[in-house]
Enzyme design. Structure first.
Site, mmCIF file in Angstrom:
data_model
loop_
_atom_site.group_PDB
_atom_site.id
_atom_site.type_symbol
_atom_site.label_atom_id
_atom_site.label_comp_id
_atom_site.label_asym_id
_atom_site.label_seq_id
_atom_site.Cartn_x
_atom_site.Cartn_y
_atom_site.Cartn_z
ATOM 1 N N GLU A 327 0.778 -1.235 0.000
ATOM 2 C CA GLU A 327 0.000 0.000 0.000
ATOM 3 C C GLU A 327 0.810 1.287 0.000
ATOM 4 O OE1 GLU A 327 -3.310 -0.028 -0.391
ATOM 5 O OE2 GLU A 327 -3.026 -2.188 -0.606
ATOM 6 N N SER A 594 -49.515 -27.259 -11.500
ATOM 7 C CA SER A 594 -50.557 -26.605 -12.300
ATOM 8 C C SER A 594 -50.485 -25.087 -12.266
ATOM 9 C CB SER A 594 -51.941 -27.052 -11.831
ATOM 10 O OG SER A 594 -52.210 -28.364 -12.282
#
Length: 940
Positions: A327, A594
């Site tokens: 970093e 269904s």
């Protein structure tokens, strides 16, 4: 000249006969006019031989008054234009010393003429300044003529207003004339800009308060121009005046460029405090709220609340170096903030990039104190706090706080928690390779977790290790022997997530946020405020309905309930089970049964030619075929609406074969089903495909909303703890997918199902829906049961099943159908959700083709009386659509089997409507052979 008082102007320096004329009221006085014939003309009625006239003429001719020195006349060109100064030493008060009025008039006229001539002396004109800004010596002949004419015109104007000429030796007029300041020369660009400003001002004037804005602009412009001109701009030549303006503009620009940033930094240093890092980090809670803003859950992401802080001395030096390599490799030598990096990040933000360019000090400030929104204000605050921390904290203290507060993935805040999460060991035991692996995660811990992206994690590890070598923190020999370390598998953390039904809402919200580009890192670092679409009343109604209907039922049964507003796609209620950390059944895919028949109906209505809901079919099952009807669903000739109400499998299998399985799959996708539905067969008509309760709610919502689709969503708005809005779901018009008339026909086909299945709503509210049941591999048993239905403003999808696909049964062993527990839950929820709301209707029904089949269920709960009926074991013959109209006949529902629960007995059904023979196709396609079928027996 008619109407003018001509007062003895000299012609070419020679004196001639002159006449002192008494001024005429309203006429210009004191103006020297060259007569056409070279002689002065007098006013009629006055004689040149009159003594007073002679005296006046004499005074005018000599340019003097009695007893005073003569005035030196200016040099003139042939045409009379003055090219030199006229020196007038006469006192303006001499008129008071003259006894004769005619003498005063002549003297006044003479002085006025002299004062009207252009001059370079300030006391010779009323304004006390040159009007051209250019010396006469630099003027062309034409310019000198124009200057003379301008001077005469101004003098004449003063005479008309009765203003006295300025007394010699007095100060210049304090009031600046409108043309006193020279107009700066403009190039093409400046002219274009000026025109643009004028156009903008004309537009602004029409705004509310626009006149004030324009006036303020003029005020600012006036002060700016006054500053640029400086003192006495008329005393300068044009080139000197322009140089002054440019020089002063440069001073102003330099002051702005240097002074404003310095002032801003000074104010920031004074007023931006250094916050407490621990309090800031630990306050980053994610708040999930209901649609009305009330709190649904507060979640502390990761192990933030119980993170263990370690001192810098407890962190091995190679681990510290690994973090610096990843970093900020100049951490111990830089000032704490990288100006070049900030400028680079600002440039990336302007050009559409994102962030970057921060030192460890700035990252610490950003993550622990400021927040992670991408804005210039955040960068400014970050810069100020970083500079103050650099002055107040040592480098070791900054690095220690950074390593204890940084988020490193897997819910781990700080290096100690990360060491436990990835390697199951304390930070003191980390090797350089392990420290490098953790350090490589800092920028995107969720993205580069080895369990998620091993290649990306290895690339970052190599970058960190190579950086340690180049910085002298790791020897080349150590680098050569280092190997990427193995990590522990991720483990699930609760971290404040509710363990009841709300836990599934939070999980679904997180999934949706991820699809919106808001990842896990944002959830654990930015303290998000997440407003959902969940209505608190509807949510409680759903939970109460499930608990009420499932009370006393077998413990292995599982339930899901999802409600959607069809007009917006807002998820109003979301119930995936009571175990918030367990399986979310609202997102589990199950066969639809269904409940898929409405999509078959949609495909039929869109077929060419369309097949309407009044079309008659033979729905009797025949031996030799595998498709069976549930007890009482047979009909020798019934309309498609009647077949939908009865949930006749034979009819819809034939209809699906006629339109084609792919057309049914396409219709389902058209309505909103997102499952792939690859390679469909004839079994798709009876729902042999897997879908989720959430999908079904969204697809049925399209029917309820007249064919307009809204994608179901739970997230309404997301903001960070600093107030930045990350997402705001704007209301949209939806996506028209189905013709409104067709969608209304599908709704009409389902209108009688709730009544027939004993689930009609209180107060006579209109509703439509469909039940579904999936047969089990165990004879006469079922695995899944559904009810999906809607009113014009609310859709609800209910599923009941088990975890292991074992049969769903009541306590006494009877099978559960869609018209049983799912319909009861749906009815209870819909009655509660609709309470207190106005009744709504679906609108007028106009058949796409054919006629209105009318009502197909004349009594409440006809099917409910057969809830214990099991499928018959007989097979069916090929079902064909009726080739000719049939006479109206009553269809009697069969008496329930002995094991049935008490319910309604036989009831008379509405007669099927006749359809003109011309509108009926000749014959229906035959069913596929039994070996080609994959059809669950479904009785609704």
């Amino acid at each position: 000249m008619t109407g003018a008082a001509v007062t003895g102007a000299a012609v070419n320096g020679a004196a001639g006969p002159r006449t002192a004329a008494k001024p005429i009221t309203g006429a210009t006085t004191g103006t020297a006019v060259k007569p056409i014939d070279g002689t002065a003309t007098g006013t009629p009625g006055e004689s040149a031989d009159d003594p007073a006239t002679k005296a006046a003429n004499g005074a005018a001719a000599t340019g003097t008054k009695p007893g005073a020195r003569p005035t030196v006349p200016p040099a003139r060109t042939v045409d009379g234009t003055a090219i030199g100064p006229a020196i007038d030493r006469l006192d303006d008060e001499d008129g008071d010393d003259d006894a004769e009025g005619s003498t005063r008039e002549g003297a006044t006229a003479t002085r006025t003429t002299a004062a009207s001539r252009p001059t370079t002396r300030s006391r010779a004109t009323g304004t006390g300044r040159r009007t051209t800004g250019v010396p006469q010596s630099a003027q062309t002949r034409a310019g000198r003529r124009a200057a003379g004419r301008d001077g005469l015109s101004r003098a004449a104007g003063r005479a008309r207003t009765g203003r006295k000429p300025t007394q010699a030796g007095t100060r210049r007029d304090a009031t600046r004339q409108p043309d006193a300041r020279p107009t700066p020369p403009r190039g093409r660009a400046a002219t274009a800009v000026a025109a643009l400003v004028v156009a903008v001002a004309a537009k602004v004037r029409h705004w509310p308060g626009g006149e004030r804005l324009v006036a303020a602009g003029h005020w600012v412009d006036g002060h700016v121009q006054t500053y640029l001109d400086g003192k006495d701009p008329g005393s300068l030549t044009a080139s000197a005046w322009l140089w002054r303006r440019r020089r002063r503009a440069g001073y102003a620009l330099l002051t702005t460029v240097i002074g404003v940033p310095l002032l801003t930094l000074a104010l920031g240093w004074l007023f931006i405090p250094v916050p407490n890092a621990d309090a800031a980090v630990e306050s980053q809670l994610n708040t999930v709220s209901f649609s009305d803003g009330s709190v649904l859950a507060r979640v502390a992401p990761g192990e933030q609340g119980n993170r263990q802080k370690v001192s810098i001395n407890q962190i091995p030096l190679p681990v510290q170096h690994a973090v610096l390599s990843a970093e900020d490799r100049t951490f111990y030598t830089n000032s704490g903030f990288d100006v070049a990096g900030i400028l680079h990040a600002a440039f990336k933000q302007i050009t559409g990039g994102a962030g970057g360019g921060s030192t460890i000090t700035q990252q610490y400030v950003k993550n622990a104190m400021v927040g992670d929104e991408h804005s210039y204000l955040r960068k400014f605050r970050e810069l100020i706090i970083s500079a103050k921390i650099t002055q107040e904290y040592s480098k070791d203290q900054v690095l220690e706080d950074y390593l204890n507060s940084i988020y490193l993935g897997r819910g781990a805040y700080g290096i100690q928690a990360a060491s436990q999460a990835y390697f199951n060991k304390s930070v003191q035991q980390l090797t350089p390779a392990e420290g490098a692996m953790i350090a490589g995660l800092i920028q995107a811990p969720s993205q580069w977790d080895p369990a998620v992206n091993i290649q990306g994690s290895q690339n970052r590890w190599n970058y960190v290790m190579d950086g340690m070598v180049s910085s002298g923190w790791l020897s080349p020999a150590q680098r050569a022997t280092a190997r990427f370390p193995a990590t522990a598998p991720p483990r699930k953390t609760v971290n404040g997530v509710p363990d009841d039904a709300r836990g599934h809402i939070y999980s679904a919200v997180k999934d949706e946020l991820r699809s919106l580009g808001i990842d896990e890192d944002a959830l654990v670092t930015e303290g998000l405020q997440i407003q959902t679409t969940i209505d608190p009343k509807a949510q409680q109604d759903a939970v109460d309905a499930v608990h009420h209907e499932m009370e006393g039922k077998p413990a292995n049964l599982r339930t899901a309930a999802v409600s959607v507003d069809p007009r917006t796609g807002d998820v109003l209620a979301y119930y995936g089970g009571d175990n918030g950390s367990g399986l979310d059944y609202a997102q589990v895919s199950k066969q639809a049964g269904s409940t898929f028949k409405p999509f078959v109906m949609l495909a039929a209505l869109e077929h060419d030619p369309p097949i309407g809901i009044s079309t008659q079919f033979d729905g009797q099952q025949v031996a030799g075929r595998t498709v069976r009807n549930v007890e009482g669903a047979d009909c020798s000739s019934c309309s498609l609406k009647r077949a939908m109400t009865l949930s006749n499998n034979v009819v819809f299998t034939a209809l699906g074969n006629e339109v084609g399985p792919q057309a049914v799959a396409n219709a389902a996708h058209q309505a909103g089903i997102s499952a792939k539905l690859d390679n469909p067969n004839s079994g798709i008509a009876l729902g042999n495909v897997e879908v989720t309760p959430l999908e079904m709610a969204g697809a049925y919502a399209t029917f309820a909303n007249d064919g307009v689709y809204h994608k179901p969503h739970l997230v309404q708005k997301v903001t960070t703890s600093s107030g930045e809005v990350l997402y705001d779901h704007a209301a949209d018009q939806g996506e028209p997918r189905i013709d409104p008339k067709v969608a209304r026909n599908v709704t009409e086909a389902m209108r009688d199902v709730p009544t027939y299945d004993g689930a009609s709503l209180s107060g006579g509210r209109q509703a439509a829906g469909k039940t579904g049941t999936v047969q089990s591999h165990v004879d006469n048993q079922n695995n899944d049961a559904w009810m999906v239905g809607y009113t014009p403003s609310v859709v609800a999808s209910i599923w009941v099943g088990t975890d292991d696909n074992t049969p769903i049964q009541y306590g006494d062993g009877r099978p559960i159908y869609g018209h049983g527990i799912p319909s009861d839950i749906w009815q209870t929820f819909m009655n509660g959700a609709s309470q207190g709301t106005p009744k709504q209707t679906f609108g007028d029904f106009v058949p796409v083709t054919g006629t209105d089949p009318g009502e197909t269920a004349s009594g409440e709960g006809q099917q409910a009386g057969t809830s214990s009926a099991s499928p018959t074991t007989t097979t069916s013959k090929a079902s064909t659509r009726a080739s000719a109209p049939t006479a109206p006949s009553a269809t009697v529902a069969p008496t329930p089997a002995p094991a049935a629960a008490p319910g309604a007995g036989a009831a008379e059904a509405a007669p099927p409507a006749q359809e003109p023979a011309a509108q009926q196709p000749e014959a229906a396609q035959q069913q596929a052979p039994a070996e080609e079928q994959d059809v669950p027996t479904d009785g609704g």
